[in-house]
Design a protein around this motif. Structure first.
Motif, PDB file in Angstrom:
ATOM      1  N   LEU A 117     -63.257 -47.789  79.475  1.00 53.84           N
ATOM      2  CA  LEU A 117     -64.049 -48.127  78.286  1.00 53.84           C
ATOM      3  C   LEU A 117     -63.099 -48.393  77.116  1.00 53.84           C
ATOM      4  N   VAL A 118     -63.407 -49.418  76.341  1.00 55.73           N
ATOM      5  CA  VAL A 118     -62.659 -49.705  75.113  1.00 55.73           C
ATOM      6  C   VAL A 118     -63.682 -49.737  73.981  1.00 55.73           C
ATOM      7  N   HIS A 119     -63.388 -49.055  72.887  1.00 56.14           N
ATOM      8  CA  HIS A 119     -64.361 -49.074  71.783  1.00 56.14           C
ATOM      9  C   HIS A 119     -63.730 -49.467  70.459  1.00 56.14           C
ATOM     10  N   GLY A 120     -64.529 -50.158  69.656  1.00 62.86           N
ATOM     11  CA  GLY A 120     -64.154 -50.455  68.285  1.00 62.86           C
ATOM     12  C   GLY A 120     -64.651 -49.331  67.395  1.00 62.86           C
ATOM     13  N   GLY A 121     -64.971 -49.668  66.160  1.00 63.33           N
ATOM     14  CA  GLY A 121     -65.507 -48.641  65.255  1.00 63.33           C
ATOM     15  C   GLY A 121     -65.278 -48.948  63.798  1.00 63.33           C
ATOM     16  N   LEU A 147     -57.622 -42.272  74.827  1.00 56.67           N
ATOM     17  CA  LEU A 147     -56.249 -42.766  74.701  1.00 56.67           C
ATOM     18  C   LEU A 147     -56.069 -43.710  73.518  1.00 56.67           C
ATOM     19  N   THR A 148     -54.946 -43.563  72.832  1.00 55.37           N
ATOM     20  CA  THR A 148     -54.415 -44.639  71.992  1.00 55.37           C
ATOM     21  C   THR A 148     -53.296 -45.267  72.826  1.00 55.37           C
ATOM     22  N   GLY A 149     -52.752 -46.358  72.346  1.00 57.71           N
ATOM     23  CA  GLY A 149     -51.636 -46.973  73.053  1.00 57.71           C
ATOM     24  C   GLY A 149     -50.412 -46.082  73.129  1.00 57.71           C
ATOM     25  N   SER A 150     -50.299 -45.129  72.190  1.00 57.44           N
ATOM     26  CA  SER A 150     -49.121 -44.247  72.180  1.00 57.44           C
ATOM     27  C   SER A 150     -49.205 -43.187  73.280  1.00 57.44           C
ATOM     28  N   ASP A 151     -50.421 -42.807  73.656  1.00 59.88           N
ATOM     29  CA  ASP A 151     -50.582 -41.751  74.664  1.00 59.88           C
ATOM     30  C   ASP A 151     -50.102 -42.244  76.017  1.00 59.88           C
ATOM     31  N   ALA A 152     -49.133 -41.529  76.574  1.00 63.24           N
ATOM     32  CA  ALA A 152     -48.489 -41.917  77.839  1.00 63.24           C
ATOM     33  C   ALA A 152     -47.953 -43.350  77.758  1.00 63.24           C
ATOM     34  N   ASN A 153     -47.728 -43.797  76.539  1.00 62.28           N
ATOM     35  CA  ASN A 153     -47.138 -45.135  76.283  1.00 62.28           C
ATOM     36  C   ASN A 153     -47.924 -46.246  76.992  1.00 62.28           C
ATOM     37  N   VAL A 154     -49.262 -46.159  77.000  1.00 58.15           N
ATOM     38  CA  VAL A 154     -50.054 -47.106  77.788  1.00 58.15           C
ATOM     39  C   VAL A 154     -50.130 -48.510  77.187  1.00 58.15           C
ATOM     40  N   ILE A 155     -50.061 -48.616  75.856  1.00 49.46           N
ATOM     41  CA  ILE A 155     -50.050 -49.964  75.239  1.00 49.46           C
ATOM     42  C   ILE A 155     -48.986 -50.040  74.156  1.00 49.46           C
ATOM     43  N   THR A 186     -61.539 -41.619  83.863  1.00 44.81           N
ATOM     44  CA  THR A 186     -61.998 -42.828  83.186  1.00 44.81           C
ATOM     45  C   THR A 186     -61.304 -42.925  81.820  1.00 44.81           C
ATOM     46  N   PRO A 187     -60.329 -43.807  81.684  1.00 42.42           N
ATOM     47  CA  PRO A 187     -59.644 -43.952  80.394  1.00 42.42           C
ATOM     48  C   PRO A 187     -60.578 -44.541  79.323  1.00 42.42           C
ATOM     49  N   VAL A 188     -60.529 -43.983  78.135  1.00 48.69           N
ATOM     50  CA  VAL A 188     -61.350 -44.456  77.008  1.00 48.69           C
ATOM     51  C   VAL A 188     -60.397 -44.824  75.871  1.00 48.69           C
ATOM     52  N   PHE A 189     -60.264 -46.109  75.611  1.00 53.95           N
ATOM     53  CA  PHE A 189     -59.283 -46.593  74.640  1.00 53.95           C
ATOM     54  C   PHE A 189     -59.906 -46.856  73.283  1.00 53.95           C
ATOM     55  N   GLY A 201     -43.522 -47.992  69.797  1.00 51.59           N
ATOM     56  CA  GLY A 201     -42.448 -47.341  70.555  1.00 51.59           C
ATOM     57  C   GLY A 201     -41.365 -46.762  69.677  1.00 51.59           C
ATOM     58  N   ASN A 202     -41.495 -47.013  68.380  1.00 57.67           N
ATOM     59  CA  ASN A 202     -40.508 -46.492  67.435  1.00 57.67           C
ATOM     60  C   ASN A 202     -41.151 -45.515  66.447  1.00 57.67           C
ATOM     61  N   GLY A 203     -42.252 -44.899  66.879  1.00 56.18           N
ATOM     62  CA  GLY A 203     -42.903 -43.875  66.062  1.00 56.18           C
ATOM     63  C   GLY A 203     -44.008 -44.381  65.156  1.00 56.18           C
ATOM     64  N   GLN A 204     -44.241 -45.687  65.162  1.00 57.61           N
ATOM     65  CA  GLN A 204     -45.239 -46.270  64.250  1.00 57.61           C
ATOM     66  C   GLN A 204     -46.547 -46.565  64.988  1.00 57.61           C
ATOM     67  N   LEU A 205     -47.633 -45.978  64.523  1.00 58.43           N
ATOM     68  CA  LEU A 205     -48.959 -46.317  65.040  1.00 58.43           C
ATOM     69  C   LEU A 205     -49.398 -47.635  64.420  1.00 58.43           C
ATOM     70  N   LEU A 206     -50.203 -48.401  65.148  1.00 57.88           N
ATOM     71  CA  LEU A 206     -50.655 -49.713  64.666  1.00 57.88           C
ATOM     72  C   LEU A 206     -52.137 -49.910  64.964  1.00 57.88           C
ATOM     73  N   ASN A 207     -52.828 -50.588  64.074  1.00 53.03           N
ATOM     74  CA  ASN A 207     -54.239 -50.936  64.221  1.00 53.03           C
ATOM     75  C   ASN A 207     -54.320 -52.247  65.017  1.00 53.03           C
ATOM     76  N   THR A 208     -55.028 -52.210  66.148  1.00 52.74           N
ATOM     77  CA  THR A 208     -55.090 -53.400  67.002  1.00 52.74           C
ATOM     78  C   THR A 208     -56.543 -53.706  67.359  1.00 52.74           C
ATOM     79  N   ASN A 209     -56.920 -54.952  67.282  1.00 54.73           N
ATOM     80  CA  ASN A 209     -58.284 -55.381  67.570  1.00 54.73           C
ATOM     81  C   ASN A 209     -58.764 -54.900  68.952  1.00 54.73           C
ATOM     82  N   ALA A 210     -59.962 -54.286  68.983  1.00 50.99           N
ATOM     83  CA  ALA A 210     -60.471 -53.695  70.227  1.00 50.99           C
ATOM     84  C   ALA A 210     -60.809 -54.755  71.280  1.00 50.99           C
ATOM     85  N   ASP A 211     -61.311 -55.930  70.850  1.00 60.00           N
ATOM     86  CA  ASP A 211     -61.586 -57.019  71.805  1.00 60.00           C
ATOM     87  C   ASP A 211     -60.305 -57.441  72.522  1.00 60.00           C
TER      88      ASP A 211
END
Lengths: 260, 260
Positions: free
Chosen positions: A38-42, A100-108, A143-146, A153-163
């Protein structure tokens, strides 16, 4: 060897804002037996928190200009409240969800969008989806929920379009699975006439897509959404549908199917 | 067969508030080669967000009375911003961190604390830690990072004390691993004289613990922390230390070691 089937479903902002619609969707989604993601916006929740905190929200072409403060609000809302409410609700319905965010287990992994004409701030474009790790989670019965947050990868979180996240994940999983991608939202599909909620265009291929753009029938937020659909089809995704949230339980309902 | 070693480290609020202390801790933590788990608190950030939103924070004996609104703030702050900042920072240091609440993969099940004299609201007491799933993550080379949020299995998220989560996880993992539990914070350990930061009590056993309580040397927040330490030792945890955050890189620094 025939590949296993995998469903990647994305739910949009308006479904998430309405507690009844969300519960109903999650209950139906939980019943799906095959491996699923599942991928969700918000978006609205983040805008609401920003308003309460007196932080300005600036959107250009439907994209959030993400300052440091906006990023913190986005992470709190998407990765915090919305993601964990969805995960807890799926657990209630016996679906072993993992938020999950992309940072968790480096998935995205993503990169901060370079400044050209517009500085989007802390917005990330996807560079790599770690399909092997996602597959390992799926094989554990998870069931991964993104949510719509990645990292560089350098410590910076980023906002990325859910679509886009949904399209990129679906494409990356195509090596391992036969992937179906569902974009679920409050409308029934892509509409011929935005004023008539029943005017669903049931099939759109690339040729029709270009004609619809020319005729300005596809515009605004629907443009990048359809682009994500065709990106997925051009990579390794078997089928892509744009549909109402009810489509998750009844795939005979009228909706839009995309093809090349 | 000799069990593998596992480190469970908990970092407290004051380390998290200070960006330099946090970065330094995470960089050292990431260097540890053996399987490891991190648990973090984050009380002040939640209180700060509550203040900005005009939501009242009520504490009794160091425990947060958790209304619906307070719970949302806690989830946004702990599971959202703090957890994901820590995960992204560990990824930067090549530690494959995965942020978790108790609801994610159902790793910690809790129950809402029954109302006796005080109604703590949405506060959860741990019922079960899913050691098998946590072990599966560890075996994938993942470092689980827990925030102080659990769930009741019925869709409800709950606020749970981070010291208790660390103790419960350490105890549950004792079947599979030889577990060391480190409580890391801004002081050097348990102090004989709260006014003298060097007056560290280096060894506390159960007998001494009771004497220190009688003498009122151990009081307030230190009481439940030590109780968590002894709970872990009485279950299956090999060693428990209360120490400064620097202890993570240099275990010869003066600190408090607990024993039965």
């Amino acid at each position: 060897m025939k590949k296993r089937k995998l469903l990647v479903a994305k739910i949009g902002g308006n479904i998430i804002e309405n507690q009844d619609s969300l519960n109903s969707f999650l209950s139906d989604f939980a019943k799906i037996k095959q491996p699923k993601i599942l991928v969700h916006g918000g978006g609205k929740s983040a805008t609401n928190l920003a308003m309460r905190l007196g932080v300005r929200t600036e959107m250009i072409d439907g994209r959030r200009i993400t300052s440091v403060e906006n990023l913190e609000i986005v992470v709190k809302t998407y990765a915090g409240l919305l993601n964990k409410k969805i995960v807890a609700s799926l657990q209630k319905h016996n679906c072993n969800a993992l938020g999950l965010t992309g940072s968790d287990a480096n998935v995205i992994l993503a990169e901060k969008r370079p400044v050209q004409f517009i500085d989007y701030g802390y917005v990330g474009d996807v560079i790599n989806v770690n399909a092997d790790t996602i597959k390992e989670f799926l094989e554990l019965g998870i069931t991964p929920v993104f949510c719509a947050v990645t990292h560089d990868g350098n410590g910076q979180l980023l906002n990325t379009n859910a679509d886009t996240i949904a399209s990129e994940i679906a494409s990356a999983m195509g090596d391992h699975y036969e992937v179906s991608l569902f974009y679920c939202f409050e409308l029934k599909g892509v509409l011929e006439d935005i004023g008539d909620k029943d005017s669903v265009i049931e099939h759109i291929n690339l040729e029709k897509y270009n004609k619809l753009i020319e005729a300005k029938i596809i515009a605004d937020g629907m443009l990048p959404k359809l682009q994500n659909c065709f990106d997925a089809l051009q990579k390794k995704v078997s089928e892509v549908h744009i549909a109402n949230a009810e489509f998750i339980k009844d795939q005979t309902t009228k909706h839009t199917t995309l093809s090349l």
